[in-house]
Design an enzyme around this catalytic site. Sequence first.
Site, short mmCIF file in Angstrom:
data_model
loop_
_atom_site.label_atom_id
_atom_site.label_comp_id
_atom_site.label_asym_id
_atom_site.label_seq_id
_atom_site.Cartn_x
_atom_site.Cartn_y
_atom_site.Cartn_z
N ASP A 13 2.14 31.25 -23.44
CA ASP A 13 1.95 30.06 -22.59
C ASP A 13 0.48 29.85 -22.27
O ASP A 13 0.02 28.70 -22.20
CB ASP A 13 2.75 30.19 -21.28
CG ASP A 13 4.25 30.19 -21.54
OD1 ASP A 13 4.67 30.12 -22.71
OD2 ASP A 13 5.02 30.27 -20.55
N ALA A 84 2.21 38.58 -16.15
CA ALA A 84 3.32 39.43 -15.69
C ALA A 84 3.76 40.34 -16.83
O ALA A 84 3.44 40.07 -18.00
CB ALA A 84 4.52 38.57 -15.28
N GLN A 85 4.50 41.39 -16.49
CA GLN A 85 5.26 42.14 -17.50
C GLN A 85 6.50 41.28 -17.73
O GLN A 85 7.38 41.22 -16.85
CB GLN A 85 5.59 43.54 -16.96
CG GLN A 85 6.12 44.52 -17.98
CD GLN A 85 7.37 44.08 -18.74
OE1 GLN A 85 7.31 43.51 -19.84
NE2 GLN A 85 8.52 44.30 -18.15
N SER A 86 6.61 40.61 -18.86
CA SER A 86 7.62 39.55 -19.00
C SER A 86 8.78 39.91 -19.93
O SER A 86 9.65 39.08 -20.17
CB SER A 86 6.96 38.26 -19.48
OG SER A 86 6.45 38.46 -20.78
N SER A 127 11.33 31.96 -13.35
CA SER A 127 12.10 32.12 -14.58
C SER A 127 13.59 31.90 -14.35
O SER A 127 14.12 32.20 -13.28
CB SER A 127 11.88 33.56 -15.08
OG SER A 127 12.87 33.93 -15.99
N GLU A 129 15.68 33.75 -15.45
CA GLU A 129 16.25 35.10 -15.20
C GLU A 129 16.56 35.29 -13.72
O GLU A 129 17.32 36.18 -13.35
CB GLU A 129 15.25 36.17 -15.65
CG GLU A 129 15.29 36.45 -17.14
CD GLU A 129 16.60 37.07 -17.61
OE1 GLU A 129 16.97 38.14 -17.11
OE2 GLU A 129 17.24 36.47 -18.48
N TYR A 151 12.98 42.76 -13.88
CA TYR A 151 12.12 41.59 -14.13
C TYR A 151 12.59 40.40 -13.28
O TYR A 151 11.79 39.74 -12.60
CB TYR A 151 12.16 41.22 -15.62
CG TYR A 151 11.52 39.89 -15.92
CD1 TYR A 151 10.13 39.77 -16.02
CD2 TYR A 151 12.29 38.74 -16.08
CE1 TYR A 151 9.55 38.53 -16.27
CE2 TYR A 151 11.70 37.50 -16.32
CZ TYR A 151 10.34 37.41 -16.42
OH TYR A 151 9.76 36.18 -16.66
N LYS A 155 10.69 38.32 -10.21
CA LYS A 155 10.41 36.88 -10.24
C LYS A 155 10.97 36.19 -8.99
O LYS A 155 10.38 35.23 -8.49
CB LYS A 155 10.98 36.25 -11.52
CG LYS A 155 10.16 36.59 -12.75
CD LYS A 155 8.82 35.84 -12.75
CE LYS A 155 7.90 36.28 -13.85
NZ LYS A 155 6.60 35.58 -13.87
N HIS A 181 11.41 29.73 -23.40
CA HIS A 181 10.58 28.80 -24.19
C HIS A 181 9.84 29.61 -25.25
O HIS A 181 9.27 30.65 -24.97
CB HIS A 181 9.67 27.96 -23.31
CG HIS A 181 8.96 28.73 -22.25
ND1 HIS A 181 9.61 29.23 -21.14
CD2 HIS A 181 7.68 29.09 -22.12
CE1 HIS A 181 8.74 29.86 -20.38
NE2 HIS A 181 7.56 29.81 -20.95
#
Length: 322
Positions: A13, A84-86, A127, A129, A151, A155, A181
């Site tokens: 992103d 972030a750790q995504s 997110s 999530e 995660y 968020k 995405h």
Amino acid sequence: MKKALITGITGQDGAYLSRLLIDKGYEVHGVVRRVALEDPEHRLWRLRPVMDKINLHSGSLESYASLFDVVEKIKPDECYHLGAQSFVSYSFEDEFSTISTNINGTHYMLSAIKNRAPKCKFYFAGSSEMFGQVREIPQKETTPFHPRSPYGISKVAGFELTRNYREAYGLFTCNGILFNHESPMRGYEFVTRKITSAVAKIKLGIAKELRLGNLDAKRDWGFAGDYCEAMHLMLQQDKPDDYVVATGETYTVKEFVDAAFRHAGLNWEDYVKIDEKFYRPSEVHELKGDASKAKKILGWQPKVNFEGLVKMMVDEDIKRLS
Ligand code: F7E
């Protein structure tokens, strides 16, 4: 000239957003870890085409002092906090670092902005999530959260911090609730890129099989370039708010696999093997977003559909490997 600061600029992103902001005439700054500056070949590859147009600053989401210094030095007009750790799967393996980096990183950025650039507009990368074990289909801004991974939990905390800085201190802060995405710049650990890169390797005779986990999970997959436009639009409004960004269409992992192999003229059942190792301790079974608020207020809608996304990713992976 407006100044934008992006955390997580080295990711998918970050790459799309920096191009978009450069095209709009912004002065673009990014926070990157020192190790990335020392190893640009490997860690900054996504930024290669814009390297001479962006300004990179050494900093870490784990260090308040480093983020404070960058905000103090740049005094940005807009801040996009994408860092972030995504990777959801990894968050089960290292829940402590995911939770502490993601939550503290967001808190540090908000605090630095409140103290040193209180007029700066702030975007938080929330997110889908966060919806996790979904309470309704489709999910919208008012759907309650029920995260299913460390995660997702991190968020939700970031979302609440972002909202609280808006309500408590009057900062212009927005939460984007972005559904999955993807793009040719997606990391290889995520399922779409794992699939399209394997399809390319199989097509070119470099690999023979693809091992995957749960093929029945349903996701609302859009194109990352479209979603970065929504991030920017949120910060151009008169009032800060929270928005779902999604296509409204949902497909199983199996449908993605089928479309990707088919596009390369292959039959997925000849190559895909199920491997328990890729199953998650608690799965998010079905995500489908309702982005009607973003459409109505931001005038945003996705331009790339599911078929277009799959083709774009497979074609690019085949081109790259050929
Ligand atoms: O998994 C299933 C897996 O890792 C998608 C991140 O950007 O979007 C992303 O999170 C689905 C899951 O993405 C494999 O179980 C099957 O159901 O590509 P993914 P994600 O977990 O949905 C959200 C919106 C974010 O915010 C996240 O940062 O695919 N799946 N087999 C697999 N997934 C992976 N990674 N690898 C497999 O072999």
